[in-house]
Design a protein around this motif. Structure first.
Motif, short mmCIF file in Angstrom:
data_model
loop_
_atom_site.label_atom_id
_atom_site.label_comp_id
_atom_site.label_asym_id
_atom_site.label_seq_id
_atom_site.Cartn_x
_atom_site.Cartn_y
_atom_site.Cartn_z
N ALA A 1 -2.58 -1.21 6.80
CA ALA A 1 -2.04 -1.14 5.45
C ALA A 1 -0.68 -1.83 5.39
CB ALA A 1 -1.90 0.32 5.02
N SER A 2 -0.37 -2.41 4.24
CA SER A 2 0.95 -3.03 4.07
C SER A 2 1.97 -1.93 3.77
CB SER A 2 0.92 -4.05 2.93
OG SER A 2 0.48 -3.47 1.72
N ILE A 3 3.04 -1.90 4.55
CA ILE A 3 4.01 -0.81 4.49
C ILE A 3 5.42 -1.38 4.39
CG2 ILE A 3 4.93 1.25 5.64
CD1 ILE A 3 2.28 1.35 7.24
N ILE B 1 0.86 6.93 10.64
CA ILE B 1 -0.01 5.99 9.94
C ILE B 1 -0.42 4.86 10.89
CG2 ILE B 1 -0.05 4.18 8.16
CD1 ILE B 1 1.53 6.04 6.35
N LEU B 2 0.54 4.34 11.63
CA LEU B 2 0.27 3.21 12.53
C LEU B 2 -0.57 3.62 13.73
CD1 LEU B 2 3.74 1.39 12.49
CD2 LEU B 2 1.67 0.83 11.18
N LYS B 3 -0.59 4.90 14.07
CA LYS B 3 -1.43 5.38 15.16
C LYS B 3 -2.86 5.65 14.73
CE LYS B 3 -0.30 6.47 18.87
NZ LYS B 3 -0.29 5.72 20.16
N GLU B 4 -3.10 5.64 13.42
CA GLU B 4 -4.44 5.90 12.89
C GLU B 4 -5.16 4.57 12.63
OE1 GLU B 4 -7.83 6.68 11.70
OE2 GLU B 4 -6.63 8.40 12.37
N ASP C 1 0.84 -1.20 0.00
CA ASP C 1 0.00 0.00 0.00
C ASP C 1 0.88 1.25 0.00
OD1 ASP C 1 -2.65 -1.17 0.08
OD2 ASP C 1 -2.18 -1.81 2.13
N TYR C 2 1.88 1.25 0.89
CA TYR C 2 2.78 2.40 0.98
C TYR C 2 4.22 1.91 1.06
CZ TYR C 2 -1.64 4.25 2.86
OH TYR C 2 -2.96 4.57 3.06
N ILE C 3 5.08 2.55 0.29
CA ILE C 3 6.52 2.36 0.46
C ILE C 3 7.10 3.68 0.95
CG2 ILE C 3 8.74 1.89 -0.66
CD1 ILE C 3 7.32 0.14 -2.67
N SER D 1 2.76 -6.67 12.13
CA SER D 1 3.30 -7.65 11.18
C SER D 1 3.17 -7.17 9.74
CB SER D 1 2.56 -8.99 11.34
OG SER D 1 1.17 -8.83 11.11
N ASN D 2 2.37 -6.13 9.51
CA ASN D 2 2.17 -5.61 8.16
C ASN D 2 3.25 -4.60 7.75
OD1 ASN D 2 0.50 -4.32 10.32
ND2 ASN D 2 0.26 -2.70 8.78
N VAL D 3 4.22 -4.37 8.63
CA VAL D 3 5.31 -3.44 8.34
C VAL D 3 6.59 -4.24 8.09
CG1 VAL D 3 6.70 -1.51 9.17
CG2 VAL D 3 4.27 -1.64 9.76
N THR D 4 7.24 -3.96 6.95
CA THR D 4 8.48 -4.65 6.58
C THR D 4 9.61 -3.63 6.52
OG1 THR D 4 7.23 -6.23 5.23
CG2 THR D 4 9.60 -6.06 4.81
#
Length: 383
Positions: free
Chosen positions: A31-33, A22-25, A5-7, A107-110
């Motif tokens: 979203a995949s980041i 973003i993660l606080k919202e 979703d977002y890079i 887990s959706n953050v790489t």
């Protein structure tokens, strides 16, 4: 190949501030980041100072704060009452650890430690090419210098500085009073001043700072720091516990906020370094908050500059042109402002929060002809 979703290309202040917000919202945090940076961000490589009226997003990692700051110049010294503002300091390592520790819960953050070499765009997404692979995202947020304009001695001043955190064995500093600017230094290399920001009675950040067209030989910064600590602070015995060096562009060049379709520039790359002062932290937070609000509302993340944003940009460009063209020195400009205008109003102006009447009062405090000629020049400039 997965499409994120977002890079986020670059994990400095801007990239990590966006990731955290973003993660606080709740509407966005799933979203995949993908976050990409060449550095691991495990070093205390910088210090951010800024001012705000209320507790900010990163209040819990504020390392020190001051409600009184000193301004010193030739034949003028003043303790500045900041009014509703508090001047704050955040250490780089505290910021990095805070955001990374929070993001690790998702887990959706790489995270990838790779070097970004190119960013491309197509109609529906954008791609980040690194030294190892290619990654695709619906939107790429970039804070790398890939799209930066040319920074030259003709269109830019550089804010360059070397700072030491020094520690004494016995109490020496008044931690309630910071030294915002001390211009009682040689101005032969451009606008030159010292910061002294005590974080305790035994520790302070001392920073030698210049606004000029080019950086100095490395040994010059060291010599000036040693001289100031010995002669002005009258301190002989101390230990250096931390060193930092930085260069920030204060430029008339145009930084693109949306260089390509589906690519948004952040931080300095997006033009969010205040050209007239070099301050960046609080402008990044405002920009990130606006981006997240757009994303939350289902809008495209590009935040269009308001008329007032353009006015402040004109003010900044005018000031930079006055200094670059040597109509007035930085020392003369800031000394005149702080002599004639309450510090709270100056901070509001430098933070893009002033009223029109406050802006008029600041303009009236400064010599008319140099600013008028530079203002007209910048009004019709293509930058």
């Amino acid at each position: 190949m997965n499409t994120y979703d977002y890079i986020i290309a670059g994990s400095g202040c801007a990239g990590l501030s966006l990731l955290y917000c973003i993660l606080k919202e709740p509407k966005l945090q799933n979203a995949s980041i993908l976050l990409i940076d060449k550095d691991s961000k495990k070093n205390n490589d910088r210090t951010w100072c800024f001012w705000e009226k209320e507790a900010g997003v990163f209040e819990e990692i504020v390392h020190a704060k001051w409600n009184t700051l000193e301004f010193l110049s030739t034949n003028y010294e003043e303790k500045l009452d900041l009014g509703a503002y508090t001047y704050k300091m955040i250490q780089g390592i505290d910021f990095y650890n805070f955001v990374f520790n929070y993001a690790k819960k998702f887990s959706n953050v790489t995270f990838l430690q790779e070097t970004v070499v190119e960013i491309k765009s197509s109609k529906n997404n954008a791609s980040v090419i690194t030294d190892k692979n290619t990654y695709t995202g619906k939107t790429v947020f970039n804070s790398t210098p890939i799209f930066n304009p040319d920074i030259t001695q003709q269109n830019s001043l550089l804010q360059h500085f070397k700072g030491w955190v020094i520690k004494t064995e016995q109490p020496f500093f008044d931690k309630k009073i910071g030294r915002l600017m001390d211009f009682r230094l040689s101005q032969e290399n451009g606008a030159t001043f010292m910061y002294v920001l005590p974080t305790s009675s035994t520790e302070a950040l001392v920073e030698y700072t210049l606004f000029s067209r080019k950086v100095l030989p490395k040994e010059k910064y060291t010599l000036e720091l040693e001289k100031y600590i010995k002669e002005e602070l009258e301190l002989e015995n101390y230990t250096i516990t931390h060193k930092e060096f930085g260069v920030i562009p204060m430029s008339l060049a145009k930084f693109e906020k949306q260089p390509l379709e589906n690519v948004i520039n952040l931080g300095t790359s997006g033009g969010f370094t205040k050209a007239s002062s070099g301050y960046t932290f609080q402008f990044i937070q405002k920009n990130v908050a606006a981006i997240v609000q757009h994303l939350k509302s289902g809008k495209k993340p590009y935040v269009k500059p308001t008329f007032k944003d353009k006015v402040y940009n004109w003010y900044d460009q005018t000031l930079i042109d006055v200094i670059l063209s040597e109509k007035l020195t930085g020392k003369a400009i800031f000394t005149t402002m702080f002599k004639k205008i309450p510090a709270e109003k100056i901070l509001a102006f430098l933070g893009n929060q002033s009223t029109f009447l406050e802006e008029i009062s600041i303009m009236k405090s400064l010599p008319l002809i140099p600013f008028l000629s530079s203002g007209i020049k910048q009004l019709f400039s293509k930058n």
